[in-house]
Design an enzyme around this catalytic site. Sequence first.
Site, PDB file in Angstrom:
ATOM      1  N   HIS A 249       0.861  -1.186   0.000  1.00 47.26           N
ATOM      2  CA  HIS A 249       0.000   0.000   0.000  1.00 47.26           C
ATOM      3  C   HIS A 249       0.891   1.228   0.000  1.00 47.26           C
ATOM      4  O   HIS A 249       1.909   1.273   0.686  1.00 47.26           O
ATOM      5  CB  HIS A 249      -0.909   0.012   1.241  1.00 47.26           C
ATOM      6  CG  HIS A 249      -2.076   0.926   1.105  1.00 47.26           C
ATOM      7  ND1 HIS A 249      -1.954   2.299   1.225  1.00 47.26           N
ATOM      8  CD2 HIS A 249      -3.392   0.677   0.862  1.00 47.26           C
ATOM      9  CE1 HIS A 249      -3.148   2.851   1.067  1.00 47.26           C
ATOM     10  NE2 HIS A 249      -4.028   1.897   0.832  1.00 47.26           N
ATOM     11  N   ASP A 300      -7.759  -5.387   0.614  1.00 45.64           N
ATOM     12  CA  ASP A 300      -8.397  -6.275  -0.367  1.00 45.64           C
ATOM     13  C   ASP A 300      -8.119  -7.758  -0.096  1.00 45.64           C
ATOM     14  O   ASP A 300      -8.907  -8.619  -0.497  1.00 45.64           O
ATOM     15  CB  ASP A 300      -7.901  -5.942  -1.783  1.00 45.64           C
ATOM     16  CG  ASP A 300      -8.274  -4.544  -2.207  1.00 45.64           C
ATOM     17  OD1 ASP A 300      -9.482  -4.235  -2.229  1.00 45.64           O
ATOM     18  OD2 ASP A 300      -7.363  -3.748  -2.502  1.00 45.64           O
TER      19      ASP A 300
END
Length: 364
Positions: A249, A300
């Site tokens: 991320h 996710d």
Amino acid sequence: MKLPKGLDGVVVDQTKISSTQNAVLTYAGYPIKELQNAPFEEVVFLLWHTRLPSADELKAFRKLLVSKMVLPDETIRLMTRIAKEPQHPMSILRTTVSLLGTTNDVERDDPPRILGKMLTAIAAIIRIRDDQPVMHANSDWGVVENFIYLFSGERPTAERVAMFNTVMVLHADHEFNASTFTARVVASTKADYYSCLTAAVCALKGPLHGGANEKVFKMLETIRQTGQEPTAYVNDQMAKGRKIMGFGHRIYKNGDPRATILREIARQIAHETDNDAYFALQEQIRDYMFEKTHLHPNVDYYTALIYHCFGLDKKTFTMMFAACRTAGWLAHITEQQAEGCLIRPSSEYVGQTNRHYRADKEEM
């Protein structure tokens, strides 16, 4: 001058809605860890008003949102035709959101009404695609319980409602992510809410944003179906220059705080639904990816398994992301429109210069 790719690290505006400063996710100043079990309706109120509601306000707000979880018969009739098309569900949702903006009643820019209709429309798309009847919300239940019922056709247990509530809260907002920023750009032009949401849905569809959860589960299925060793699969994909979806991320270099919470939910619901093998596979990939790349799972990664355990087709996973994120999108659209400033950045031109049309045509 070297420009940051993808506006990485560039502060483009101010917001009171949410923050990821110092890699800590907060909603209106409250750490997400403290909000993970808060009622979804309470978190939506917080995002929209930047304060928590009183008990009476929360009760009234929940009733209001549920009352908006209904679609006109004409809208359902048109959706039935759209949802049957052999397109990706996110393409169907994109068209449906635009449709809602043309068939809805006159109060178009009404966040509670829009959120209620978005949740109901997403559930309806799932039901129509499965050749199942469209369900109707129960005024005595909360938003999350109703939403699960609308897409599954079965009333969920209190435990399942609590799980999905946390999933929706964790996905509700995330500062100026790609889809939210897209919504704000459109909102800055003073376009209506449905135009802003349609643009946000388009941005969310991409595999580098909301579409990553679908890719995660596709990876898990592929590994199980082929019998390939997880480490061999990861090595093969990376050797081909492909991303391992669900890892890394831009903001959370030391781990996504949402993934930490979702991991426990995934473990629990996987066990309850006889999907332990999938969770074990995720853990193997998680450990190897950290050893190989020092990357951590993001939001996710475990959401993909959770959605599967709720009986959802992987192609609908990104729509579920949209269902949760609509609350945040609406907050940002409202904030941006109140600001009244058109977003119009500049660019650095790096193409050819000093060219002349007639001279170039003569040389040709």
